[in-house]
Scaffold this active site. Sequence first.
Site, PDB file in Angstrom:
ATOM      1  N   SER A 163       0.834  -1.214   0.000  1.00 46.69           N
ATOM      2  CA  SER A 163       0.000   0.000   0.000  1.00 46.69           C
ATOM      3  C   SER A 163       0.870   1.266   0.000  1.00 46.69           C
ATOM      4  O   SER A 163       0.480   2.280  -0.591  1.00 46.69           O
ATOM      5  CB  SER A 163      -0.975   0.003   1.179  1.00 46.69           C
ATOM      6  OG  SER A 163      -0.316   0.236   2.394  1.00 46.69           O
ATOM      7  N   ASN A 164       2.028   1.214   0.630  1.00 46.87           N
ATOM      8  CA  ASN A 164       2.923   2.384   0.560  1.00 46.87           C
ATOM      9  C   ASN A 164       3.469   2.563  -0.856  1.00 46.87           C
ATOM     10  O   ASN A 164       3.623   3.702  -1.319  1.00 46.87           O
ATOM     11  CB  ASN A 164       4.065   2.258   1.572  1.00 46.87           C
ATOM     12  CG  ASN A 164       3.625   2.693   2.956  1.00 46.87           C
ATOM     13  OD1 ASN A 164       3.422   3.879   3.205  1.00 46.87           O
ATOM     14  ND2 ASN A 164       3.449   1.749   3.864  1.00 46.87           N
ATOM     15  N   ARG A 175      23.182 -13.202   3.704  1.00 49.97           N
ATOM     16  CA  ARG A 175      22.462 -11.922   3.663  1.00 49.97           C
ATOM     17  C   ARG A 175      23.228 -10.898   2.840  1.00 49.97           C
ATOM     18  O   ARG A 175      22.664 -10.124   2.075  1.00 49.97           O
ATOM     19  CB  ARG A 175      22.190 -11.410   5.088  1.00 49.97           C
ATOM     20  CG  ARG A 175      21.207 -12.312   5.844  1.00 49.97           C
ATOM     21  CD  ARG A 175      20.669 -11.706   7.121  1.00 49.97           C
ATOM     22  NE  ARG A 175      21.694 -11.145   7.974  1.00 49.97           N
ATOM     23  CZ  ARG A 175      21.746  -9.869   8.330  1.00 49.97           C
ATOM     24  NH1 ARG A 175      20.828  -9.027   7.923  1.00 49.97           N
ATOM     25  NH2 ARG A 175      22.709  -9.440   9.104  1.00 49.97           N
ATOM     26  N   HIS A 209       8.543   3.152   8.961  1.00 49.87           N
ATOM     27  CA  HIS A 209       8.331   2.270  10.110  1.00 49.87           C
ATOM     28  C   HIS A 209       7.072   2.738  10.851  1.00 49.87           C
ATOM     29  O   HIS A 209       6.897   3.948  11.068  1.00 49.87           O
ATOM     30  CB  HIS A 209       9.551   2.333  11.034  1.00 49.87           C
ATOM     31  CG  HIS A 209       9.447   1.392  12.191  1.00 49.87           C
ATOM     32  ND1 HIS A 209       9.673   0.035  12.071  1.00 49.87           N
ATOM     33  CD2 HIS A 209       9.095   1.610  13.489  1.00 49.87           C
ATOM     34  CE1 HIS A 209       9.470  -0.537  13.240  1.00 49.87           C
ATOM     35  NE2 HIS A 209       9.122   0.387  14.120  1.00 49.87           N
ATOM     36  N   GLU A 220       1.124   7.006   7.069  1.00 46.25           N
ATOM     37  CA  GLU A 220       2.273   6.515   6.285  1.00 46.25           C
ATOM     38  C   GLU A 220       2.141   6.948   4.831  1.00 46.25           C
ATOM     39  O   GLU A 220       3.119   7.364   4.199  1.00 46.25           O
ATOM     40  CB  GLU A 220       2.342   4.979   6.357  1.00 46.25           C
ATOM     41  CG  GLU A 220       2.680   4.433   7.723  1.00 46.25           C
ATOM     42  CD  GLU A 220       2.893   2.910   7.701  1.00 46.25           C
ATOM     43  OE1 GLU A 220       3.458   2.396   6.724  1.00 46.25           O
ATOM     44  OE2 GLU A 220       2.479   2.247   8.669  1.00 46.25           O
TER      45      GLU A 220
HETATM   46  C1  GAR Z   1       3.693  -0.726   6.825  1.00 50.75           C
HETATM   47  O1  GAR Z   1       2.891  -0.499   7.948  1.00 50.75           O
HETATM   48  C2  GAR Z   1       5.139  -0.392   7.132  1.00 50.75           C
HETATM   49  O2  GAR Z   1       5.289   0.714   7.982  1.00 50.75           O
HETATM   50  C3  GAR Z   1       5.584  -1.657   7.816  1.00 50.75           C
HETATM   51  O3  GAR Z   1       5.005  -2.686   7.063  1.00 50.75           O
HETATM   52  C4  GAR Z   1       3.785  -2.211   6.492  1.00 50.75           C
HETATM   53  C5  GAR Z   1       3.810  -2.474   5.019  1.00 50.75           C
HETATM   54  O4  GAR Z   1       2.570  -2.167   4.438  1.00 50.75           O
HETATM   55  N1  GAR Z   1       7.012  -1.757   7.863  1.00 50.75           N
HETATM   56  C6  GAR Z   1       7.678  -2.259   8.890  1.00 50.75           C
HETATM   57  O5  GAR Z   1       7.154  -2.697   9.878  1.00 50.75           O
HETATM   58  C7  GAR Z   1       9.183  -2.233   8.724  1.00 50.75           C
HETATM   59  N2  GAR Z   1       9.823  -2.465   9.984  1.00 50.75           N
HETATM   60  P1  GAR Z   1       2.441  -2.030   2.877  1.00 50.75           P
HETATM   61  O6  GAR Z   1       3.063  -3.302   2.262  1.00 50.75           O
HETATM   62  O7  GAR Z   1       0.955  -1.980   2.638  1.00 50.75           O
HETATM   63  O8  GAR Z   1       3.150  -0.773   2.444  1.00 50.75           O
END
Ligand code: GAR
Length: 206
Positions: free
Chosen positions: A14-15, A70, A114, A179
């Site tokens: 979604s981001n 990694r 985050h 976000e």
């Molecule tokens: C978001 O809430 C992001 O902040 C979090 O994962 C989600 C991804 O959502 N990231 C973390 O926790 C990183 N430590 P998305 O795939 O819908 O963008």
Amino acid sequence: MSLALGVLISGRGSNLVAILDAIDRGSLDATLKVVASNKPNAAGLERAKERGLPTVYLDPKPFAQKPKPREAYDLAMGALLQQHGVEYVALAGYMRIVTPVLIQMYPSKIFNIHPSLLPAFPGLDAQRQALEWGAKVSGCTVHLVTEGVDEGPIIVQASVPILEGDTVESLSARILEKEHECYPQALQFMAQKRMYLEGRKVHILS
Ligand code: GAR
């Protein structure tokens, strides 16, 4: 300047979609060069394909046999990003710890989002951590990626209240709305060359 952007995802995306929408609206001056994932079925890969964008799945398994799995993976990821002409990298729900190998290929050019007000609640399950701590406010943070997990210089933060009766889901949804505003905004500060680093502080020019 238009940011030549690569986005790394592991899931929903979604981001990623918020970044793409901001580009389409003209509020983020960037070109998305590639979306890459460590998960073959990340829904965000489909979102990117629907928009005709290049996508890559880089399978971690073959790297598991190598002496430094990694680092080897990140070297391959960095090469892949460079092949696509990526100059800046946005981690958007990318659930792998990035090693110094990739950070050195893109110094101060990797962004992360985050779901907490860092330095509170780093690592996994940030929304659950905030609820269990009994915090009254949480939010999200966009920061530059450095070698310490979730420790890099902060570019943008936004807060949300934690309400009586909140669940992980309800709090996550409230944070996610923020976000989607914060990530394109932070990237636009870079695109406009409005941000500069002084030690661990990010200054934003008005
Ligand atoms: C978001 O809430 C992001 O902040 C979090 O994962 C989600 C991804 O959502 N990231 C973390 O926790 C990183 N430590 P998305 O795939 O819908 O963008």
